[in-house]
Design a protein around this motif. Structure first.
Motif, PDB file in Angstrom:
ATOM      1  N   GLU A  13     -42.932 -65.769 111.418  1.00  0.00           N
ATOM      2  CA  GLU A  13     -42.342 -64.766 110.539  1.00  0.00           C
ATOM      3  C   GLU A  13     -40.862 -64.682 110.897  1.00  0.00           C
ATOM      4  O   GLU A  13     -40.508 -64.426 112.052  1.00  0.00           O
ATOM      5  CB  GLU A  13     -43.020 -63.414 110.726  1.00  0.00           C
ATOM      6  CG  GLU A  13     -42.440 -62.307 109.903  1.00  0.00           C
ATOM      7  CD  GLU A  13     -42.663 -62.448 108.400  1.00  0.00           C
ATOM      8  OE1 GLU A  13     -42.123 -61.616 107.662  1.00  0.00           O
ATOM      9  OE2 GLU A  13     -43.377 -63.377 107.961  1.00  0.00           O
ATOM     10  N   LYS A  31     -47.478 -55.365 108.117  1.00  0.00           N
ATOM     11  CA  LYS A  31     -46.955 -56.710 107.852  1.00  0.00           C
ATOM     12  C   LYS A  31     -47.753 -57.755 108.623  1.00  0.00           C
ATOM     13  O   LYS A  31     -48.083 -58.817 108.088  1.00  0.00           O
ATOM     14  CB  LYS A  31     -45.467 -56.779 108.227  1.00  0.00           C
ATOM     15  CG  LYS A  31     -44.834 -58.113 107.967  1.00  0.00           C
ATOM     16  CD  LYS A  31     -44.768 -58.416 106.484  1.00  0.00           C
ATOM     17  CE  LYS A  31     -43.993 -59.692 106.253  1.00  0.00           C
ATOM     18  NZ  LYS A  31     -43.958 -60.053 104.840  1.00  0.00           N
ATOM     19  N   LYS A  34     -50.989 -58.433 106.849  1.00  0.00           N
ATOM     20  CA  LYS A  34     -50.788 -59.275 105.665  1.00  0.00           C
ATOM     21  C   LYS A  34     -50.583 -60.735 106.057  1.00  0.00           C
ATOM     22  O   LYS A  34     -51.091 -61.647 105.403  1.00  0.00           O
ATOM     23  CB  LYS A  34     -49.589 -58.782 104.859  1.00  0.00           C
ATOM     24  CG  LYS A  34     -49.841 -57.505 104.111  1.00  0.00           C
ATOM     25  CD  LYS A  34     -48.616 -57.082 103.321  1.00  0.00           C
ATOM     26  CE  LYS A  34     -48.854 -55.771 102.591  1.00  0.00           C
ATOM     27  NZ  LYS A  34     -47.672 -55.379 101.815  1.00  0.00           N
TER      28      LYS A  34
END
Length: 84
Positions: A13, A31, A34
């Protein structure tokens, strides 16, 4: 970003910030959840379910002229709620 490294499927990420706040902090619990869900679907679609997964975070701070970065390998996993 997705990469294969040393037998792992690495999910990275990438977060950027111009100010003084850490981009790493922007990867919230929601986040992370997800990211884990998307990774599972990616593994199924590409027949990569046998590959162990490592979740990394790359934080980039500054401007294109002057920046710094911090890479946290194995920053979180699917089974833990606490980051980094």
């Amino acid at each position: 970003m997705i990469a294969k490294k040393e037998g792992f499927l690495c999910i990275i990420e990438v977060k950027t910030r111009r100010g003084e706040h850490s981009p790493i902090e922007a990867v919230t619990r929601q986040k992370r959840q997800k990211i884990c869900k998307a990774t599972h679907l990616f593994q199924l679609q590409h027949q990569l379910t046998e590959w162990p997964v490592r979740f990394d975070i790359l934080g980039i701070t500054g401007t294109p002229e002057k920046f710094s970065f911090e890479l946290i390998e194995d920053a979180f996993n699917e089974s833990e709620d606490s980051p980094y």
